[in-house]
Design a protein around this motif. Structure first.
Motif, short mmCIF file in Angstrom:
data_model
loop_
_atom_site.label_atom_id
_atom_site.label_comp_id
_atom_site.label_asym_id
_atom_site.label_seq_id
_atom_site.Cartn_x
_atom_site.Cartn_y
_atom_site.Cartn_z
N ARG A 1 0.86 -1.18 0.00
CA ARG A 1 0.00 0.00 0.00
C ARG A 1 0.90 1.23 0.00
NH1 ARG A 1 -3.84 -2.69 -2.08
NH2 ARG A 1 -5.01 -4.10 -0.69
N PRO A 2 0.61 2.21 -0.83
CA PRO A 2 1.52 3.35 -0.97
C PRO A 2 1.70 4.12 0.33
CG PRO A 2 -0.58 3.78 -2.07
CD PRO A 2 -0.58 2.33 -1.71
N ILE A 3 2.93 4.49 0.61
CA ILE A 3 3.23 5.33 1.77
C ILE A 3 3.15 6.79 1.32
CG2 ILE A 3 4.98 5.96 3.47
CD1 ILE A 3 6.06 3.10 3.26
N THR A 4 2.33 7.57 2.01
CA THR A 4 2.13 8.96 1.66
C THR A 4 2.54 9.85 2.84
OG1 THR A 4 -0.17 8.95 2.42
CG2 THR A 4 0.23 8.36 0.13
N MET A 5 2.73 11.11 2.57
CA MET A 5 2.99 12.10 3.62
C MET A 5 1.66 12.73 4.03
SD MET A 5 6.22 11.85 4.06
CE MET A 5 6.59 13.28 5.07
N SER A 6 1.32 12.59 5.30
CA SER A 6 0.00 13.05 5.74
C SER A 6 -0.15 14.55 5.68
CB SER A 6 -0.28 12.56 7.16
OG SER A 6 0.51 13.27 8.11
N GLY A 7 0.93 15.29 5.93
CA GLY A 7 0.85 16.74 5.90
C GLY A 7 0.12 17.36 7.08
N ILE A 8 -0.22 16.54 8.09
CA ILE A 8 -0.95 17.03 9.25
C ILE A 8 0.04 17.43 10.33
CG2 ILE A 8 -2.63 16.45 11.05
CD1 ILE A 8 -3.88 14.49 9.08
N THR A 9 -0.13 18.60 10.90
CA THR A 9 0.77 19.07 11.93
C THR A 9 0.69 18.19 13.18
OG1 THR A 9 1.30 20.90 13.41
CG2 THR A 9 -0.98 20.71 12.72
N GLY A 10 1.82 18.04 13.85
CA GLY A 10 1.85 17.25 15.07
C GLY A 10 1.31 17.98 16.27
#
Length: 607
Positions: free
Chosen positions: A231-240
């Motif tokens: 399954r592709p690994i993506t960058m969520s872009g959500i701040t921590g």
């Protein structure tokens, strides 16, 4: 509902698990719990009620362990007690679960007949016993889960750990979301990317029926047929960073005030102001071939659909049906080849709506979705994604997601009208002009916050409240009543104003406030006539209209709320603001939990 987080870490994980739960508490807040595997033991703490109760316990008694799972619950089977709180322990197995195991009763009976003992009323414990039984028979953890998953019917996301293997979490999903997070010598599981944002930005979304073997050294994912898959690994872009309320008292208040900005952001992705055009994302089908629209949604989103029915039929002259998703499949709808199936969901994971989407796709219908989470199940499955840009909505009662959905619905209605040859260039330019005025008009509506707060004391004492509207403002009346019910617990109903005399007027007396949504325009006079019928029977009216409407009909009202003069098309977007503020301030006066109202959860992932 419910929230899951799991961590295979390099040091003690309990505090990080609780931090993850704080980000998921909007999903459920009946009870919460954490379990770790440490020195060949399962360590666990659970508490009923809000997450702070669990945090307080953990502050008094440290929970060691570098591997752990945690859960915040919205109760389905069994009362929200500590015994029913997750994680559940059965022998070597500890697990947490979102969703519902629909066949838990026969499975439970089977296990009891074998002499197995249950400690809770939950359907989740059945899964624990089934997996533990396979392990006791000599199966490896992976083989045990693989053997049990086909026996489970319903919707679920699972995270399972084993006392004998602290370097392992097995996750599985069917009808409820679950994501894998990838770190440095650590790996994670979570209900969504928000839960994992402080831990990692690198995530993979499990597909329907997937199960995952998560270890510190890596992750193996298998599909529903147990075939290894990538399954592709993506960058969520959500701040921590935790989303906070800023200077506002509640998330709901903050999100009401964010609406001019987020609606502007949403409209900016659909309006080409220099060209005076409304644009949609690229699509692989001809919008002009659509002969019918079937809209499916739940709760607040269904009222967006109902308003959209007025817009699409008036602008594009295309017939529209609107169904609540929980009923859609069961009436066996007739879906033609030229039907556009439109689903609307803030989360993109709403179980009833997702099931309806899959039914439409199975019937060969072209589908579109107005969705706030572009990585959600619905967003990935529709033929045409129409994203909103509301940002994370934490308050359980939807506000900014609702108005952003309306903004997208207006854009879709205009595009469909143009594709059907029903919208001239001049008419489209006028629509674009009206839509660009929405954020400013919403700001003008927000300027009346203080006076709405002042009248909330009058409404707060009522046992029953009615909302009236005509045309697109009728669904807005339904939405206003829903908001008041959700957060103040006052019984409220919305009615088409013209229907009052056909029964509901019997409810009217001096103790029943009636909220009338009546912008000046072609339907104003008829709405005012219905309002006067209410007043003649002692009903106390709160009239929401513009200056022209208030001058004509405001005399004799209990209170009035003045809105800016706007085009009838955009009135529902603007008039949503006072409706939301009134519900909010009434709830504050009553002292209810505005952001986390009783019995409700934000993301409804069970049917």
């Amino acid at each position: 509902m419910c929230g899951i987080i799991g961590i295979l870490g390099m040091d003690d994980v309990a505090e990080r698990l609780v931090e993850g739960l704080r980000r998921l508490e909007y999903r459920g807040y009946d009870s919460a719990g954490v379990a770790t595997v440490h020195d060949g033991r399962i360590e666990r703490q659970r508490a009923e009620g809000k997450l702070n109760n669990l945090a307080r316990k953990l502050g008094q008694e440290h929970l060691p362990g570098h591997s752990g799972i945690a859960h915040t619950r919205w109760a389905t089977h069994g009362a929200p007690t500590e015994d029913n709180a997750h994680p559940h322990i059965v022998g070597d197995v500890v697990l947490v679960h979102n969703g519902i195991i629909e066949n838990f009763k026969p499975l439970r009976d089977e296990l009891i007949a074998e002499g197995r003992t249950f400690k809770s009323q939950t359907d989740t414990e059945v899964v624990g016993h089934l997996v533990a039984r396979e392990v006791e028979r000599g199966a490896s953890p992976e083989d045990a889960v693989k053997a049990v998953l086909p026996r489970l019917h319903g919707a679920f996301a699972l995270a399972i750990m084993f006392k004998s293997d602290p370097d392992l979490i097995i996750g599985a999903r069917l009808g409820a979301p679950l994501v894998v997070g990838y770190g440095e010598n650590e790996n994670y599981l979570g209900s969504d990317a928000i839960a994992l944002a402080p831990l990692t930005q690198r995530i993979a979304y499990l597909d329907e029926g997937d199960w995952a073997v998560v270890r510190r050294s890596g992750v193996q994912i298998f599909d529903k047929d147990n075939n290894p898959v990538e399954r592709p690994i993506t960058m969520s872009g959500i701040t921590g960073a935790l989303i906070d309320k800023g200077n506002h008292r509640h998330f709901m208040q903050k999100e009401i005030y964010e609406q001019p900005v987020v609606v502007a952001q949403t409209l900016s992705s659909y309006l080409r102001t220099l060209e005076a055009k409304v644009a949609l994302p690229d699509m692989e089908f001809d919008l002009g071939s659509v002969e019918r629209v079937a809209i499916v949604a739940c709760g607040t989103a269904s009222y967006v659909g109902a308003i959209g029915k007025y817009w699409i039929e008036q602008l594009a002259r295309v017939p529209v049906e609107v169904d609540v998703a929980s009923e859609f499949r069961y009436r066996e709808p007739v879906l033609g080849a030229n039907t556009l199936g439109l689903v609307i969901s803030q989360s993109g994971e709403t179980a009833d709506t997702l099931a309806a989407l899959r039914h439409m796709k199975a019937c060969g219908v072209t589908t579109a979705g107005i969705i706030n989470v572009p990585t959600s199940s619905m967003a990935r499955e529709v033929d045409l994604l129409l994203p909103t840009h509301a940002g994370p909505e934490i308050g359980v009662a939807s506000t900014k997601a609702f108005t952003c959905q309306l903004a997208v619905m207006a854009a879709l209605s205009a595009n469909l009208a143009r594709a059907k040859g029903r919208l001239s260039e001049a008419e489209e330019a006028e629509l674009v002009s009206q839509l660009t005025e929405v954020p400013a008009a919403m700001n003008a509506a927000l300027a009346h916050d203080a006076e709405i707060e002042g009248m909330a004391h009058t409404i707060a004492g009522a046992r029953d409240v009615l909302y009236l509207g005509r045309g697109p403002d009728y669904p807005l009346a339904l939405e206003g009543a829903l908001k008041l019910k959700e957060i103040s617990y006052i019984h409220a109903e919305g009615y088409a104003a013209g229907e009052m005399k056909h029964g509901p007027i019997a409810l009217i007396d001096e103790s029943v406030p009636v909220i009338v949504i009546a912008p000046s325009g072609p339907l104003f006079d008829k709405t005012v006539s219905n309002m006067q019928e209410v007043q003649a029977r002692g009903g106390k009216v709160v009239l929401i209209s513009d200056a022209e409407g208030l001058a004509q009909a405001g005399e004799g009202a209990l209170a009035t709320i003045e809105m800016p003069k706007v085009h009838p098309l955009i009135a529902p977007l603007v008039y949503a603001v006072p409706v939301q503020l009134l519900a909010y301030h009434v709830a504050v006066v009553k002292g209810t939990d505005v952001d986390q109202p009783r019995n409700l959860a934000k993301s409804v992932t069970v049917e």
